[in-house]
Scaffold this motif. Structure first.
Motif, PDB file in Angstrom:
ATOM      1  N   ASN A 183       3.362   9.091   3.424  1.00 31.35           N
ATOM      2  CA  ASN A 183       2.838   7.838   2.894  1.00 31.35           C
ATOM      3  C   ASN A 183       2.840   6.722   3.930  1.00 31.35           C
ATOM      4  O   ASN A 183       1.844   5.998   4.089  1.00 31.35           O
ATOM      5  N   ALA A 184       3.959   6.573   4.635  1.00 34.11           N
ATOM      6  CA  ALA A 184       4.080   5.490   5.612  1.00 34.11           C
ATOM      7  C   ALA A 184       3.077   5.655   6.743  1.00 34.11           C
ATOM      8  O   ALA A 184       2.442   4.686   7.184  1.00 34.11           O
ATOM      9  N   SER A 185       2.919   6.882   7.228  1.00 35.08           N
ATOM     10  CA  SER A 185       1.986   7.110   8.341  1.00 35.08           C
ATOM     11  C   SER A 185       0.537   7.099   7.870  1.00 35.08           C
ATOM     12  O   SER A 185      -0.361   6.698   8.616  1.00 35.08           O
ATOM     13  N   ALA A 186       0.298   7.523   6.621  1.00 39.71           N
ATOM     14  CA  ALA A 186      -1.069   7.511   6.088  1.00 39.71           C
ATOM     15  C   ALA A 186      -1.589   6.086   6.010  1.00 39.71           C
ATOM     16  O   ALA A 186      -2.714   5.792   6.444  1.00 39.71           O
ATOM     17  N   LYS A 224      -6.735   7.098  -2.837  1.00 40.26           N
ATOM     18  CA  LYS A 224      -7.859   7.032  -1.897  1.00 40.26           C
ATOM     19  C   LYS A 224      -8.510   5.651  -1.926  1.00 40.26           C
ATOM     20  O   LYS A 224      -8.929   5.132  -0.888  1.00 40.26           O
ATOM     21  N   CYS A 225      -8.582   5.048  -3.112  1.00 42.72           N
ATOM     22  CA  CYS A 225      -9.137   3.692  -3.223  1.00 42.72           C
ATOM     23  C   CYS A 225      -8.250   2.684  -2.500  1.00 42.72           C
ATOM     24  O   CYS A 225      -8.750   1.767  -1.831  1.00 42.72           O
ATOM     25  N   VAL A 226      -6.940   2.846  -2.629  1.00 41.22           N
ATOM     26  CA  VAL A 226      -6.005   1.970  -1.905  1.00 41.22           C
ATOM     27  C   VAL A 226      -6.203   2.131  -0.400  1.00 41.22           C
ATOM     28  O   VAL A 226      -6.268   1.138   0.343  1.00 41.22           O
ATOM     29  N   LEU A 227      -6.325   3.371   0.059  1.00 47.23           N
ATOM     30  CA  LEU A 227      -6.505   3.636   1.487  1.00 47.23           C
ATOM     31  C   LEU A 227      -7.868   3.141   1.975  1.00 47.23           C
ATOM     32  O   LEU A 227      -7.995   2.692   3.120  1.00 47.23           O
ATOM     33  N   MET A 228      -8.886   3.193   1.119  1.00 49.67           N
ATOM     34  CA  MET A 228     -10.192   2.638   1.488  1.00 49.67           C
ATOM     35  C   MET A 228     -10.106   1.130   1.680  1.00 49.67           C
ATOM     36  O   MET A 228     -10.695   0.567   2.607  1.00 49.67           O
ATOM     37  N   PHE A 229      -9.381   0.477   0.776  1.00 46.31           N
ATOM     38  CA  PHE A 229      -9.160  -0.964   0.928  1.00 46.31           C
ATOM     39  C   PHE A 229      -8.475  -1.244   2.256  1.00 46.31           C
ATOM     40  O   PHE A 229      -8.845  -2.181   2.983  1.00 46.31           O
ATOM     41  N   ASP A 230      -7.462  -0.448   2.592  1.00 50.73           N
ATOM     42  CA  ASP A 230      -6.736  -0.637   3.847  1.00 50.73           C
ATOM     43  C   ASP A 230      -7.657  -0.473   5.052  1.00 50.73           C
ATOM     44  O   ASP A 230      -7.579  -1.248   6.018  1.00 50.73           O
ATOM     45  N   SER A 267       0.825  -1.213   0.000  1.00 52.61           N
ATOM     46  CA  SER A 267       0.000   0.000   0.000  1.00 52.61           C
ATOM     47  C   SER A 267       0.856   1.259   0.000  1.00 52.61           C
ATOM     48  O   SER A 267       0.558   2.227  -0.717  1.00 52.61           O
ATOM     49  N   VAL A 268       1.930   1.246   0.791  1.00 47.40           N
ATOM     50  CA  VAL A 268       2.855   2.395   0.803  1.00 47.40           C
ATOM     51  C   VAL A 268       3.443   2.593  -0.587  1.00 47.40           C
ATOM     52  O   VAL A 268       3.554   3.728  -1.080  1.00 47.40           O
ATOM     53  N   LEU A 269       3.814   1.494  -1.234  1.00 45.77           N
ATOM     54  CA  LEU A 269       4.377   1.572  -2.586  1.00 45.77           C
ATOM     55  C   LEU A 269       3.360   2.141  -3.571  1.00 45.77           C
ATOM     56  O   LEU A 269       3.684   3.010  -4.393  1.00 45.77           O
ATOM     57  N   LEU A 270       2.121   1.675  -3.491  1.00 46.49           N
ATOM     58  CA  LEU A 270       1.090   2.099  -4.450  1.00 46.49           C
ATOM     59  C   LEU A 270       0.762   3.586  -4.322  1.00 46.49           C
ATOM     60  O   LEU A 270       0.624   4.288  -5.323  1.00 46.49           O
ATOM     61  N   ILE A 271       0.621   4.082  -3.089  1.00 46.48           N
ATOM     62  CA  ILE A 271       0.247   5.491  -2.941  1.00 46.48           C
ATOM     63  C   ILE A 271       1.431   6.431  -3.137  1.00 46.48           C
ATOM     64  O   ILE A 271       1.255   7.652  -3.229  1.00 46.48           O
ATOM     65  N   SER A 272       2.639   5.856  -3.247  1.00 52.99           N
ATOM     66  CA  SER A 272       3.820   6.704  -3.474  1.00 52.99           C
ATOM     67  C   SER A 272       3.795   7.338  -4.859  1.00 52.99           C
ATOM     68  O   SER A 272       4.580   8.253  -5.144  1.00 52.99           O
TER      69      SER A 272
END
Length: 479
Positions: free
Chosen positions: A418-421, A450-456, A404-409
């Protein structure tokens, strides 16, 4: 796969979504806000669609773990997509992806927001945002089990799929009665906090909505300053109830049936309180130069430690400005989380305790290869299956986090952001550091991120497996 029973339960969920929407409508009616009609429209459509859908009875009530995982995941997705519609209809969050992000954040009790000024929202919208925390805190499927006349083998599969923790058991022989007991405790804690906040001087509306956010360990607030603008008495009430709601609700049940000794023997409870106390002391000493007195320093440290550890996300101070040691401590507490069986998120203290004991046993086995050391917790033997499941959970957790960190980077923000988000979203906390700190928001992220973070958020709230099962081809095969 028994599609008919899944459809039937999802229609029930849709009915509940409609009933939930009526509450913000009545709030808007009292306040004479035109935005209330958006909630009424969604409520009516949801109720009619849910009622019509359940008229076709399921062909079979055969229901196994696979159906349980799929039903829970789809129920949360359905609530998120439906719950986001009023935000768009009112125009207060015009983009649907942002509206879904806000709704997922609310239902998963994360508390991360894309809004930069929450004080401009209508009161009915504010109510809905904070009420989603209360809905998601204990779980909507657990609520359905508690109040609807469902029967059959699928009750336990639903509860296991939705309830947080490495193991899920029944408080009493019937799953329905277990769900009712959990919600009775949940409602009692809610009512008590509302009354105490009103005693501190807050009006009923503020007390109720803040309580929804606190007992659900969510963190959405009515003010841009989160909890910083409230009186010390109100902050103290919020602090106490955040701490209480990070405790397993099974502990409260033991107190109710007059077994306090058994409750206090809980290793997870002692570890949870110990970690919170030690972290408060260490951070309080580290930030003492940021505040006028040591007492103020300890209170601010304690509030943020409990808020982060219970994954609530309320803030009384911008910890983004604290020394590196304190921020690192808070980052680690994001991972630890609250107790299993609470409304809090994170890895869970019980998993941490088992992992530490597992490491200890591995070291002893290396020194004494022929020795057989059984792991115990609360006087009971921890089975190898539980230990194995926790190790697998941790492995999946690590893979999803770094991926997830890689994707939102791709949005090209700082590594700290990114890491803390991802950590804040994955553990259902809310604020992180740098751009997504207490004074920031998630508005700048792209729709993809945002979609990646929603999945998380959903994966973290549902303990990974239920959501991952949706992506398995074998899940959808009839056999």
């Amino acid at each position: 796969m028994n599609h008919s029973i899944i459809r039937y339960i999802l229609c029930r969920v849709l009915e509940f979504a409609g009933l939930f929407m009526l509450l913000p409508y009545f709030v808007g009616l009292i306040c004479q806000e035109p935005q209330r009609f958006a909630y009424l429209c969604v409520a009516v459509v949801s109720l009619l669609a849910g009622f019509a859908g359940k008229l076709v009875k399921p062909k079979s009530k055969v229901f196994y773990a696979r159906e349980g995982f799929v039903t829970v995941s789809l129920a949360w997705l359905l609530l998120s997509f439906v719950g986001a519609v009023p935000f768009v209809l009112t125009g207060e969050i015009p983009f649907y992806v942002d509206a879904v992000f806000e709704t997922v954040s609310g239902l998963t009790t994360t508390g991360g927001t894309i809004l930069t000024n929450v004080e401009n929202l209508a009161q009915c919208t504010q109510f809905w945002r904070l009420f989603t925390h209360w809905i998601g805190g204990m779980g909507v499927l657990v609520l359905i089990l508690a109040v609807l006349p469902l029967s059959g083998s699928y009750n336990m599969h639903l509860m296991r799929a939705e309830s947080p923790g490495p193991t899920v058991g029944k408080l009493v022989p019937k799953v329905k009665n277990t769900a009712r007991i959990l919600y009775q405790i949940y409602i009692a804690i809610t009512v008590i906090e509302i009354i105490l906040l009103m005693i501190t001087g807050l009006p009923l509306y503020d007390s109720a909505t803040l309580t929804f956010s606190t007992v659900g360990t969510g963190g959405f607030g009515l003010l841009n300053s989160s909890a910083a603008s409230y009186s010390r008495a109100a902050q103290a009430v919020i602090l106490i109830f955040m701490l209480l709601c990070g405790v397993s609700f099974n502990i409260y049940y033991l107190f109710l049936i007059k077994k306090p000794k058994e409750a206090l023997r809980s290793e997870e409870l002692r570890a949870y309180l110990g970690i919170a106390a030690v972290s408060t002391l260490l951070i309080g000493i580290n930030i003492k130069d940021n505040f006028a007195s040591m007492g103020e320093s300890l209170f601010q440290a304690g509030f943020q430690v409990v808020s982060v550890m219970t994954t609530t996300g309320f803030t009384t101070s911008d910890f983004n400005l604290w020394p590196s040691f304190s921020k690192t401590m808070l980052f680690l507490l994001m991972i630890v989380g609250a107790c299993a069986g609470s409304t809090g998120g994170g890895l869970k203290v019980s998993r941490l305790v088992v992992l530490i004991k597992s490491i200890k046993n591995e070291i002893l086995a290396a020194v004494h290869p022929r020795s057989v050391k059984k792991m115990h917790m609360d006087g009971r033997v921890v089975s190898e299956n539980v230990v194995h499941s926790i190790r697998v959970y941790l492995a999946i957790y690590i893979v999803i986090y770094f991926l997830s960190v890689l994707l939102i980077s791709v949005d090209n923000f700082s590594f700290e952001t990114n890491a803390s988000a991802v950590m804040a979203m994955f553990n259902n906390i809310g604020p992180g550091f740098d751009m997504v700190g207490p004074a920031g928001s998630f508005a700048a992220f792209s729709p993809f991120s945002k979609c990646v973070l929603m999945f998380d958020m959903l994966a973290g709230r549902l303990e990974l497996l239920p959501l991952l099962v949706l992506f398995s081809v074998k899940t959808w095969k009839n056999r």
